[in-house]
Every structure is written in structure tokens, then in C-alpha cells.
Scaffold this motif. Structure first.
Motif, PDB file in Angstrom:
ATOM      1  N   ARG A   1       0.848  -1.195   0.000  1.00 48.58           N
ATOM      2  CA  ARG A   1       0.000   0.000   0.000  1.00 48.58           C
ATOM      3  C   ARG A   1       0.883   1.244   0.000  1.00 48.58           C
ATOM      4  O   ARG A   1       1.658   1.455   0.929  1.00 48.58           O
ATOM      5  CB  ARG A   1      -0.921  -0.004   1.220  1.00 48.58           C
ATOM      6  N   ILE A   2       0.749   2.049  -1.044  1.00 44.86           N
ATOM      7  CA  ILE A   2       1.558   3.258  -1.148  1.00 44.86           C
ATOM      8  C   ILE A   2       0.643   4.468  -1.320  1.00 44.86           C
ATOM      9  O   ILE A   2      -0.444   4.367  -1.891  1.00 44.86           O
ATOM     10  CB  ILE A   2       2.566   3.186  -2.311  1.00 44.86           C
ATOM     11  N   ALA A   3       1.101   5.611  -0.803  1.00 46.14           N
ATOM     12  CA  ALA A   3       0.316   6.842  -0.886  1.00 46.14           C
ATOM     13  C   ALA A   3       1.161   7.943  -1.505  1.00 46.14           C
ATOM     14  O   ALA A   3       2.359   8.067  -1.213  1.00 46.14           O
ATOM     15  CB  ALA A   3      -0.160   7.265   0.499  1.00 46.14           C
ATOM     16  N   PHE A   4       0.533   8.730  -2.352  1.00 45.30           N
ATOM     17  CA  PHE A   4       1.177   9.901  -2.942  1.00 45.30           C
ATOM     18  C   PHE A   4       0.566  11.144  -2.302  1.00 45.30           C
ATOM     19  O   PHE A   4      -0.654  11.336  -2.326  1.00 45.30           O
ATOM     20  CB  PHE A   4       0.988   9.907  -4.458  1.00 45.30           C
ATOM     21  N   VAL A   5       1.436  11.960  -1.714  1.00 50.56           N
ATOM     22  CA  VAL A   5       0.994  13.153  -1.001  1.00 50.56           C
ATOM     23  C   VAL A   5       1.766  14.353  -1.530  1.00 50.56           C
ATOM     24  O   VAL A   5       2.778  14.211  -2.222  1.00 50.56           O
ATOM     25  CB  VAL A   5       1.205  13.004   0.522  1.00 50.56           C
ATOM     26  N   GLY A   6       1.307  15.544  -1.178  1.00 52.84           N
ATOM     27  CA  GLY A   6       2.013  16.745  -1.614  1.00 52.84           C
ATOM     28  C   GLY A   6       1.105  17.948  -1.645  1.00 52.84           C
ATOM     29  O   GLY A   6      -0.107  17.851  -1.412  1.00 52.84           O
ATOM     30  N   GLU A   7       1.697  19.078  -1.952  1.00 50.92           N
ATOM     31  CA  GLU A   7       0.958  20.326  -2.035  1.00 50.92           C
ATOM     32  C   GLU A   7       0.089  20.351  -3.292  1.00 50.92           C
ATOM     33  O   GLU A   7       0.337  19.623  -4.259  1.00 50.92           O
ATOM     34  CB  GLU A   7       1.928  21.507  -2.054  1.00 50.92           C
ATOM     35  N   ALA A   8      -0.909  21.194  -3.293  1.00 48.62           N
ATOM     36  CA  ALA A   8      -1.758  21.356  -4.472  1.00 48.62           C
ATOM     37  C   ALA A   8      -0.931  21.905  -5.634  1.00 48.62           C
ATOM     38  O   ALA A   8      -0.066  22.767  -5.450  1.00 48.62           O
ATOM     39  CB  ALA A   8      -2.917  22.296  -4.156  1.00 48.62           C
ATOM     40  N   GLY A   9      -1.175  21.377  -6.824  1.00 52.27           N
ATOM     41  CA  GLY A   9      -0.553  21.914  -8.019  1.00 52.27           C
ATOM     42  C   GLY A   9       0.824  21.382  -8.361  1.00 52.27           C
ATOM     43  O   GLY A   9       1.448  21.861  -9.310  1.00 52.27           O
ATOM     44  N   VAL A  10       1.320  20.365  -7.626  1.00 49.85           N
ATOM     45  CA  VAL A  10       2.668  19.848  -7.906  1.00 49.85           C
ATOM     46  C   VAL A  10       2.654  18.681  -8.896  1.00 49.85           C
ATOM     47  O   VAL A  10       3.711  18.175  -9.278  1.00 49.85           O
ATOM     48  CB  VAL A  10       3.384  19.408  -6.608  1.00 49.85           C
ATOM     49  N   GLY A  11       1.465  18.227  -9.296  1.00 47.79           N
ATOM     50  CA  GLY A  11       1.388  17.098 -10.223  1.00 47.79           C
ATOM     51  C   GLY A  11       1.295  15.754  -9.530  1.00 47.79           C
ATOM     52  O   GLY A  11       1.650  14.724 -10.109  1.00 47.79           O
ATOM     53  N   LYS A  12       0.788  15.760  -8.317  1.00 51.50           N
ATOM     54  CA  LYS A  12       0.689  14.523  -7.530  1.00 51.50           C
ATOM     55  C   LYS A  12      -0.168  13.466  -8.224  1.00 51.50           C
ATOM     56  O   LYS A  12       0.206  12.288  -8.292  1.00 51.50           O
ATOM     57  CB  LYS A  12       0.120  14.861  -6.151  1.00 51.50           C
ATOM     58  N   THR A  13      -1.315  13.887  -8.739  1.00 52.49           N
ATOM     59  CA  THR A  13      -2.206  12.933  -9.409  1.00 52.49           C
ATOM     60  C   THR A  13      -1.554  12.360 -10.659  1.00 52.49           C
ATOM     61  O   THR A  13      -1.716  11.173 -10.975  1.00 52.49           O
ATOM     62  CB  THR A  13      -3.539  13.614  -9.758  1.00 52.49           C
ATOM     63  N   THR A  14      -0.789  13.171 -11.365  1.00 52.99           N
ATOM     64  CA  THR A  14      -0.079  12.685 -12.553  1.00 52.99           C
ATOM     65  C   THR A  14       0.879  11.560 -12.190  1.00 52.99           C
ATOM     66  O   THR A  14       0.911  10.509 -12.851  1.00 52.99           O
ATOM     67  CB  THR A  14       0.704  13.833 -13.213  1.00 52.99           C
ATOM     68  N   ILE A  15       1.669  11.757 -11.141  1.00 52.59           N
ATOM     69  CA  ILE A  15       2.636  10.738 -10.729  1.00 52.59           C
ATOM     70  C   ILE A  15       1.918   9.482 -10.260  1.00 52.59           C
ATOM     71  O   ILE A  15       2.295   8.358 -10.624  1.00 52.59           O
ATOM     72  CB  ILE A  15       3.555  11.279  -9.621  1.00 52.59           C
ATOM     73  N   ALA A  16       0.873   9.648  -9.458  1.00 52.54           N
ATOM     74  CA  ALA A  16       0.116   8.493  -8.978  1.00 52.54           C
ATOM     75  C   ALA A  16      -0.472   7.707 -10.145  1.00 52.54           C
ATOM     76  O   ALA A  16      -0.464   6.467 -10.152  1.00 52.54           O
ATOM     77  CB  ALA A  16      -0.988   8.946  -8.027  1.00 52.54           C
TER      78      ALA A  16
END
Length: 244
Positions: A21-36
Motif C-alpha cells: 500500500r503506497i500513498a502519494f501526497v504533496g501540495e496542491a498543483g505539484v502534479g501529484k495525481t499525474t505521478i500516482a
């Protein structure tokens, strides 16, 4: 990192599925959803995956196992922006990946501290990377860099079209490697480690892609599941991971 020791004894021909189970976190606008989404899409080519969060709009869950995924299942969570996302059921996380840009690096330490509070492995994924920022990255004091993704005009275009970007010359599998077993061993030590049950997963670097298949065969002949994972390193082609 999956490092749960296993009991020494007979090795079964059938492997019990294990979930990472891995989670991608970060600030808004950094492209987190793209990496996930990039990671989830690659996993669907290997094994069973469940995707949560905004990335689920780009990648569908996968219930099929291609036989190239270490007989494992994955949960990929694309978390809401902000450090508080780590607080949601941290006991069910194997690793947290903080997605950042060079401009947001100063915020990464906050995420690392929160992950450390829960004893969860934490790594950095640097998005929209440019070579001009390499000196800044080398002086950065924070989580281990799992991967960086270059600034690429094809990425925002793909996201605008609600699809996963196609990056044929760049792999995100180093993120999978770090989540499973970041510590490298030579082939002999890795095999002995599995036989003794000291680790459930081992990681061996291979200089050339042609070195991988014989190594996979040697692990499988000993009764273990094994697979080759690519990376973007200039000094070697990839890694063979094997598990009990």
C-alpha cells in the motif's frame, strides 16, 4: 518497504498474495495525481491494483495478474493535498511518496516528519524537473529521492485530455522498487537472505538487461517469485526483485 521476516521452512510452490500500500501526497498543483496515475498505470501492466483518489479517474482498477508482478497486489492512494492526508489510516501504509517541484521542496520536510511520526517509509518524487535545478537537488536535505520526472509538455496535454501521459523513454518503476525493498544486495547474499527467511523481498541490481533473465531463473529455480524492474539510472539498467 516490505521487510517482514518469514519463518524458515519449506517453500511453497504457490505464493500467497501480499499487498503493498503506497500513498502519494504533496501540495496542491505539484502534479501529484499525474505521478500516482503513471505508477498505477504501470502496475496494471503487471498485476492487481486498486486505485483511490483523483488518479482513479485516469486509471481503472486491475484484477488480472500477468505473472510479472511478484504475485503481489497493490493499493495506490492519490491523497488530497496537504500533510494531514498522512493521518488517514497510516497503519495501513507501507510507504509515502511526497511529490514536489523544485519550488515546493521546502515543504517536503513537513511531510517527512509526519510520516516518521507513524514509522512509515517516506521518499521524494521530484516532478517537472529541469537540469538547471540539479545543484539545488544535490544540496537538498530530506527524504531519499525515489525518482524525478522531467518537465515535459506532453504531460499537461495528456492530463487535460483525461488520460495518462505516455513517456516511452522514462520509467517510474524505481518508485515500485523503493516501496518494496530499497536496500540492494548481491545475488548470492540475496538468495541466502530469502532461504533463511531474514527478509520477504530482496533487491539485486543488474548492469545489463540481459543479466536479468538468468537471475530471475535462479531465484525461481530455488522456489521464489522474481521479476525484473527497470530504472532510469545511467550506471545500470535495472533490478531483479525476488520474494518468498
Amino acid at each position: 518497504m516490505l521487510t517482514k521476516p518469514t519463518g524458515i521452512g519449506a517453500i511453497n510452490d504457490e505464493f500467497e498474495p501480499e499487498t503493498c500500500r503506497i500513498a502519494f501526497v504533496g501540495e496542491a498543483g505539484v502534479g501529484k495525481t499525474t505521478i500516482a496515475a503513471l505508477v498505477a498505470a504501470r502496475l496494471t501492466e503487471r498485476t492487481r491494483v486498486n486505485i483511490a483518489g483523483e488518479a482513479a479517474k485516469l486509471v481503472d482498477d486491475c484484477d488480472a495478474d500477468t505473472g510479472d508482478g511478484l504475485d503481489m497486489e497493490w493499493v495506490v492512494a492519490d491523497c488530497p493535498p496537504g500533510v494531514d492526508a498522512i493521518d488517514a489510516r497510516p497503519e495501513r501504509l507501507d510507504a509515502v511518496f511526497v511529490v514536489a517541484t523544485v519550488e515546493s521542496l521546502e515543504r517536503v520536510e513537513t511531510y517527512e516528519r509526519r510520516a516518521t511520526r507513524y514509522d512509515v517509509d517516506c521518499f521524494l518524487v521530484l516532478n517537472r524537473f529541469r537540469e538547471s535545478a540539479r545543484d539545488r537537488l544535490q544540496t537538498f536535505d530530506g527524504p531519499v529521492l525515489a525518482e524525478y520526472v522531467y518537465d515535459n509538455e506532453a504531460i499537461p496535454s495528456a492530463i487535460d485530455e483525461d488520460r495518462v501521459p505516455d513517456l516511452p523513454e522514462w520509467t517510474v518503476e524505481a518508485i515500485l522498487i523503493e516501496a518494496l525493498q530499497p536496500e540492494r544486495q548481491d545475488a548470492e547474499c540475496a538468495l541466502e537472505t530469502l532461504k533463511r527467511g531474514h527478509r520477504s523481498i530482496v533487491n539485486v541490481e543488474v548492469e545489463e538487461r540481459t543479466d536479468a533473465d538468468p537471475l530471475v531463473d535462479s531465484f525461481e529455480s530455488a522456489g521464489f517469485s522474481a521479476a525484473y524492474f527497470e530504472c532510469n539510472c545511467r550506471c545500470h539498467d535495472g533490478h531483479v526483485l525476488a520474494r518468498r
